[in-house]
Design an enzyme around this catalytic site. Sequence first.
Site, PDB file in Angstrom:
ATOM      1  N   LYS A  80       0.869  -1.178   0.000  1.00 16.21           N
ATOM      2  CA  LYS A  80       0.000   0.000   0.000  1.00 16.21           C
ATOM      3  C   LYS A  80       0.905   1.226   0.000  1.00 16.21           C
ATOM      4  O   LYS A  80       2.069   1.137   0.396  1.00 16.21           O
ATOM      5  CB  LYS A  80      -0.863  -0.015   1.281  1.00 16.21           C
ATOM      6  CG  LYS A  80      -2.101   0.836   1.212  1.00 16.21           C
ATOM      7  CD  LYS A  80      -3.318   0.077   0.718  1.00 16.21           C
ATOM      8  CE  LYS A  80      -4.528   0.985   0.626  1.00 16.21           C
ATOM      9  NZ  LYS A  80      -5.727   0.262   0.182  1.00 16.21           N
ATOM     10  N   GLY A 180     -26.002   2.001   3.633  1.00 16.03           N
ATOM     11  CA  GLY A 180     -25.147   2.711   2.685  1.00 16.03           C
ATOM     12  C   GLY A 180     -25.381   2.240   1.267  1.00 16.03           C
ATOM     13  O   GLY A 180     -25.027   1.129   0.896  1.00 16.03           O
ATOM     14  N   VAL A 181     -26.022   3.108   0.471  1.00 18.10           N
ATOM     15  CA  VAL A 181     -26.253   2.759  -0.936  1.00 18.10           C
ATOM     16  C   VAL A 181     -25.487   3.718  -1.840  1.00 18.10           C
ATOM     17  O   VAL A 181     -26.050   4.434  -2.649  1.00 18.10           O
ATOM     18  CB  VAL A 181     -27.758   2.710  -1.299  1.00 18.10           C
ATOM     19  CG1 VAL A 181     -28.382   1.434  -0.801  1.00 18.10           C
ATOM     20  CG2 VAL A 181     -28.498   3.930  -0.758  1.00 18.10           C
ATOM     21  N   GLY A 182     -24.169   3.713  -1.658  1.00 18.53           N
ATOM     22  CA  GLY A 182     -23.283   4.478  -2.546  1.00 18.53           C
ATOM     23  C   GLY A 182     -22.995   3.617  -3.762  1.00 18.53           C
ATOM     24  O   GLY A 182     -23.877   2.898  -4.259  1.00 18.53           O
ATOM     25  N   VAL A 184     -21.160   0.828  -4.239  1.00 22.43           N
ATOM     26  CA  VAL A 184     -21.326  -0.625  -4.079  1.00 22.43           C
ATOM     27  C   VAL A 184     -22.764  -0.969  -3.665  1.00 22.43           C
ATOM     28  O   VAL A 184     -23.397  -1.851  -4.248  1.00 22.43           O
ATOM     29  CB  VAL A 184     -20.337  -1.197  -3.032  1.00 22.43           C
ATOM     30  CG1 VAL A 184     -20.551  -2.700  -2.876  1.00 22.43           C
ATOM     31  CG2 VAL A 184     -18.900  -0.910  -3.420  1.00 22.43           C
TER      32      VAL A 184
HETATM   33  P1  NAD Z   1     -19.409   5.311  -1.477  1.00 20.19           P
HETATM   34  O1  NAD Z   1     -18.736   6.491  -0.857  1.00 20.19           O
HETATM   35  O2  NAD Z   1     -19.803   5.384  -2.913  1.00 20.19           O
HETATM   36  O3  NAD Z   1     -20.746   4.948  -0.660  1.00 20.19           O
HETATM   37  C1  NAD Z   1     -20.836   4.989   0.723  1.00 20.19           C
HETATM   38  C2  NAD Z   1     -22.284   5.295   1.058  1.00 20.19           C
HETATM   39  O4  NAD Z   1     -22.441   5.203   2.487  1.00 20.19           O
HETATM   40  C3  NAD Z   1     -22.726   6.702   0.647  1.00 20.19           C
HETATM   41  O5  NAD Z   1     -23.978   6.646  -0.006  1.00 20.19           O
HETATM   42  C4  NAD Z   1     -22.811   7.439   1.976  1.00 20.19           C
HETATM   43  O6  NAD Z   1     -23.788   8.474   1.962  1.00 20.19           O
HETATM   44  C5  NAD Z   1     -23.210   6.321   2.906  1.00 20.19           C
HETATM   45  N1  NAD Z   1     -22.948   6.586   4.321  1.00 20.19           N
HETATM   46  C6  NAD Z   1     -21.953   7.299   4.877  1.00 20.19           C
HETATM   47  N2  NAD Z   1     -22.078   7.306   6.210  1.00 20.19           N
HETATM   48  C7  NAD Z   1     -23.160   6.557   6.505  1.00 20.19           C
HETATM   49  C8  NAD Z   1     -23.783   6.176   7.694  1.00 20.19           C
HETATM   50  N3  NAD Z   1     -23.318   6.555   8.877  1.00 20.19           N
HETATM   51  N4  NAD Z   1     -24.871   5.385   7.600  1.00 20.19           N
HETATM   52  C9  NAD Z   1     -25.344   4.982   6.401  1.00 20.19           C
HETATM   53  N5  NAD Z   1     -24.795   5.330   5.241  1.00 20.19           N
HETATM   54  C10 NAD Z   1     -23.724   6.101   5.289  1.00 20.19           C
HETATM   55  O7  NAD Z   1     -18.426   4.084  -1.198  1.00 20.19           O
HETATM   56  P2  NAD Z   1     -18.408   2.654  -1.914  1.00 20.19           P
HETATM   57  O8  NAD Z   1     -17.382   2.660  -2.969  1.00 20.19           O
HETATM   58  O9  NAD Z   1     -19.803   2.240  -2.232  1.00 20.19           O
HETATM   59  O10 NAD Z   1     -17.837   1.744  -0.739  1.00 20.19           O
HETATM   60  C11 NAD Z   1     -18.625   1.365   0.368  1.00 20.19           C
HETATM   61  C12 NAD Z   1     -17.765   0.577   1.354  1.00 20.19           C
HETATM   62  O11 NAD Z   1     -17.229  -0.586   0.700  1.00 20.19           O
HETATM   63  C13 NAD Z   1     -16.550   1.339   1.892  1.00 20.19           C
HETATM   64  O12 NAD Z   1     -16.309   0.931   3.209  1.00 20.19           O
HETATM   65  C14 NAD Z   1     -15.424   0.862   0.999  1.00 20.19           C
HETATM   66  O13 NAD Z   1     -14.168   0.952   1.636  1.00 20.19           O
HETATM   67  C15 NAD Z   1     -15.817  -0.584   0.786  1.00 20.19           C
HETATM   68  N6  NAD Z   1     -15.258  -1.184  -0.432  1.00 20.19           N
HETATM   69  C16 NAD Z   1     -15.539  -0.651  -1.658  1.00 20.19           C
HETATM   70  C17 NAD Z   1     -15.039  -1.250  -2.815  1.00 20.19           C
HETATM   71  C18 NAD Z   1     -15.352  -0.699  -4.174  1.00 20.19           C
HETATM   72  O14 NAD Z   1     -15.140  -1.402  -5.170  1.00 20.19           O
HETATM   73  N7  NAD Z   1     -15.900   0.498  -4.283  1.00 20.19           N
HETATM   74  C19 NAD Z   1     -14.223  -2.392  -2.710  1.00 20.19           C
HETATM   75  C20 NAD Z   1     -13.959  -2.931  -1.448  1.00 20.19           C
HETATM   76  C21 NAD Z   1     -14.481  -2.299  -0.318  1.00 20.19           C
END
Ligand code: NAD
Length: 363
Positions: A80, A180-182, A184
């Site tokens: 990393k 969390g519906v970002g 992923v």
């Molecule tokens: P993202 O930032 O697109 O989505 C995160 C979502 O969580 C957002 O909609 C945000 O508003 C919401 N959120 C924040 N705080 C919150 C809370 N207290 N309660 C409920 N919702 C809340 O991120 P992502 O890329 O979708 O990743 C989500 C998680 O998965 C992270 O922990 C990330 O490290 C992990 N992850 C992502 C990937 C990837 O391919 N993107 C791969 C491995 C792990």
Amino acid sequence: MSVFEHIEGDGYEQVVFCSDDQTGLRAIIAIHSTALGPALGGTRFYAYRSEEDALVDVLRLAKGMTYKAAAAGLDLGGGKAVIIGDPKRIKSEALLRAYGRFVETLGGRYITAEDVGTALEDMDIVRRETRWVTGCSKTYGGSGDPSPVTAYGVMQGMKACCLEAFGDPALEGRSVAIQGVGKVGHALCGYLTEAGAKVTIGDVDVDNLGRAVRDFGVETVPIEDVHKLDVDIFAPCALGAAINDDTINELNCRIVAGSANNQLLRDELADKLGAMGILYAPDFVINAGGLINVEDELRGYDRERAMAKVNGIYRALQMIFQMARQKNISTAVAAEHYAQDRIRKISRIRLVRVAEYGAPDHH
Ligand code: NAD
């Protein structure tokens, strides 16, 4: 600060400090292990409070990547990098290219990718100075946004969880609460509704909530209630530490399986989940889809092949659950053993050197 104090005893191979006065670059690249292959892990760009905080973070993250890659069945080690500073203030083309030069000097022992504070476009710039970068945009032969692939892997992992908990992998008719519906979580909503699961969501961002409701017709609950729902699966897909000393007592699910990194605030909470009869899918195993996706770039990206490899998450979790049962340990500890076991077995085989004979030399 004693650097060796932080590295000794934990098997780290190499830590590189990179500095470039002109651009303000100060970066640390940590290679934890190359036992299974080159150390791949993203570059985090963050305004750390101190150099020591940056070092501790990069070391912890590098080691985590070793386990993640090993459990995902990849021929990759763990590494990393961190760039110290506020990306909004100091990120520039010159700084990223200076960083790329340092990555190049490692000759492929470390391969970078995007992480918190860096994005696809940044990797495209880093790429101008080094071959050893993944997570570039599609125009450069990259794999683009890994989130849908991560979501697909989580869905596969949920099936393995259902098989373990209910004796049937089908997601049809299962109830799932997604926190969390970002990127992923949204894609996961799609996969789950398509599979016939009943999905309820919670998020602090109303736009993201609205998007999921519009696209998939899922139900919403206030964010403070989403982990308390009486459901088959609770899926943490927001930030870390969704399971802490307070929330754990409020859970009402049979399975915890989601994409978030570091879902447990403390390691010991894995034992408590087990004692409560809740099956925990270790985060670094179930969320490996993104890593599997970027790894595929190293051989010329093919999404179908990447997805096929992601299917392996199902099998890995099955093995981990079986090990946890047999050894009477938590699934989190079993996942570590599973990764360590593969590193031990495969790195031994890699010690057998294959001779490389050049063409006969006729003078
Ligand atoms: P993202 O930032 O697109 O989505 C995160 C979502 O969580 C957002 O909609 C945000 O508003 C919401 N959120 C924040 N705080 C919150 C809370 N207290 N309660 C409920 N919702 C809340 O991120 P992502 O890329 O979708 O990743 C989500 C998680 O998965 C992270 O922990 C990330 O490290 C992990 N992850 C992502 C990937 C990837 O391919 N993107 C791969 C491995 C792990």
